[in-house]
Design a protein around this motif. Sequence first.
Motif, PDB file in Angstrom:
ATOM      1  N   GLU A 254       0.880  -1.359   0.011  1.00 50.62           N
ATOM      2  CA  GLU A 254       0.073  -0.047  -0.065  1.00 50.62           C
ATOM      3  C   GLU A 254       0.733   1.341  -0.021  1.00 50.62           C
ATOM      4  O   GLU A 254       2.099   1.260   0.475  1.00 50.62           O
ATOM      5  N   ARG A 267      -5.622   6.268  -0.116  1.00 42.40           N
ATOM      6  CA  ARG A 267      -4.793   5.016   0.021  1.00 42.40           C
ATOM      7  C   ARG A 267      -4.853   4.245  -1.198  1.00 42.40           C
ATOM      8  O   ARG A 267      -6.002   4.179  -1.845  1.00 42.40           O
ATOM      9  N   GLY A 269      -3.618   0.236  -2.471  1.00 38.25           N
ATOM     10  CA  GLY A 269      -3.050  -0.919  -2.019  1.00 38.25           C
ATOM     11  C   GLY A 269      -4.115  -2.123  -2.187  1.00 38.25           C
ATOM     12  O   GLY A 269      -5.218  -2.201  -2.465  1.00 38.25           O
TER      13      GLY A 269
END
Length: 633
Positions: A254, A267, A269
């Motif tokens: 991530e 984020r 990931g």
Amino acid sequence: MKKLILSVVVSLFAAASLAAQTHTAVPLDDPIYTVIEQAQLKGLCPVLSEAKPYSQYKIKEIINTILSAEAELPWAALTAAERAILQQALASFENEEGWSWLKGETYQQHTTKSGITMTFNAGVSWQSEASVSYEFQDKDFVWGTDNWGLAFVSGDMGPAFSWNFSAGGGLMRSPREYLGTAYPFYEGFENGDIDLLRKDQNVPYEVYCEPLAFFPYTYQKHWDGSIFKGDSLGSSGFFEWPQGIAFGYQMNGEMAASFLDNAIFVRAGRLQRDWASGTTGSSLVLNAAARPFFGVETNFEPFSWLRMSALTGILEYYNTKGISVSSATFQNAFAIGMAEANYRNFVHFSFGSSAVFPKRFELGYSFPLLSRFFYQNNVGDFDNLAMFATLILQYPGIGKIWGSAYVDEMDLTSPEFFNQDRNMFAVQVGASAALPIPKLAFSNFTLQYTKIEPYVYTHQLVKTPWYEAWMEESYTNNGVSLGYYLPPNSDELKVRFESSVLGGGVIRFHAQYQMVRHGAEYGSRAVDGSGLNAYLDTTGRSDKEGKPMLWKHFLHDGAYQWQHIFKIGGEYNMEGINIPVKLFCDLGVVYSYFTDVDGKPNSAQHLPIHKINTSEYPTQTRFIATVGFKLYP
């Protein structure tokens, strides 16, 4: 001299403001989530976001809030053990330069010429689990195991950006029993007015039981893609399940960034997630038990009482026929959007929509301020849409109650709303209470009921303008439901008590009872819509006069398996006494039997049910024991 002192102070302040803040995720199986939920019940922290996992930075912020709020709320004071557990958890996120034998990792930090702090972590961990099951009726002994070694590297680049990559290999064994075959389409499909292309796809598939050596609905696949048998590592073949000893691999990673004091969080990931749940692991929408997939998510919090989250990612196919064949009809993306609002610590409401759609460059599903459900009307009806909502009512210091709903498809004009298969939805109600038990820490009691209707999380085959083949759009990832861990046409009553004690480390223990009822997916008395491989075809839902063809009547339309699951267990984390090991175990009994009705199955009539015991639908009693350890937990 004064100018020099002022210059030094300013420089120190600038360096501190640019110190690294780790924004990588804390795994969902970390017990800190349960601890935080119990502190939230006491009113020691505000109502938290339903978009998990949280970052390390967020977890530390929450723990500090709890510890500081305790001084202002004496009626919700922490016990000495609770305070020590929180302080230990907070300390576990701190690092010192060099190699740590307690953590199994090395940590390095340096500051650039511009005053930005850069960090680097690298470490290892190992987890081993063994489970045995003894079935009393047939005197059958089964064993299974799950062992994984992982290595990771991670770091921070200034105060706003963090990254993490982990990879590892595993050895596993998890026997299942072949139960029979089932058809994707409902019984009587051949009589429907459906084109021949889809008739050719009504090919029977194999049905297996839950892994025999483990407690029902607890075993999770940790491998990516295919696995390899222990005696054929040099071959090019693939295997979908570790019936015997097998090897596999996994890779996750991530990159995360935070802006405006964590008001905006981004984020990208591949990791496991838990969204829209009354308590961690209970989600009907995106559950912690689902397999990880790559996605890009954003969390936007303009006010303390309002949050908006969005996630778009690529789902992974289930390898049953080879890498090219299995993936040819499952090329799906996934998008979910959720808005949350709360009134102080008393009321929390969330709602949103999700979409499983054949891969294409569809920006609207990624935009957090649009409803995926209604946006579909603008781009064409080719996708699997759903809507969901959760309402939580809480009284700090006492407990909370919640209700959640997931709507796959409904015909609101139906006079027999609850008896038609085409009305596909899942509901959940629950209550959780904080228990002030002397000498124990974070004790709580949870009562939860969940109902998954037939065909929920499934979807009919779809023909799209950009794919030649009929495409699958089930609400699954790598063969596992994205939503709740129960299969369609099931319900569950769960009662759970859990608590902790501090004594040479943190000891957590729990006692749990589950009653799970599920329509048989196989055999002579199978109930349609009871498996993730089922299809409710649009052209077979009504006859030529528009009257419903498919009916459901839970427990009264065929054979149903009843499972009564009793277990106790716990874990002992010895990091508090400088031993980097966590031990865990579960012991219990599973009593399983089937019921059936007199008369023709799949009818909407209210027929009496009775217990049966045949070779096709047997009664079984199993004793199960699971033990394991984790090095560098």
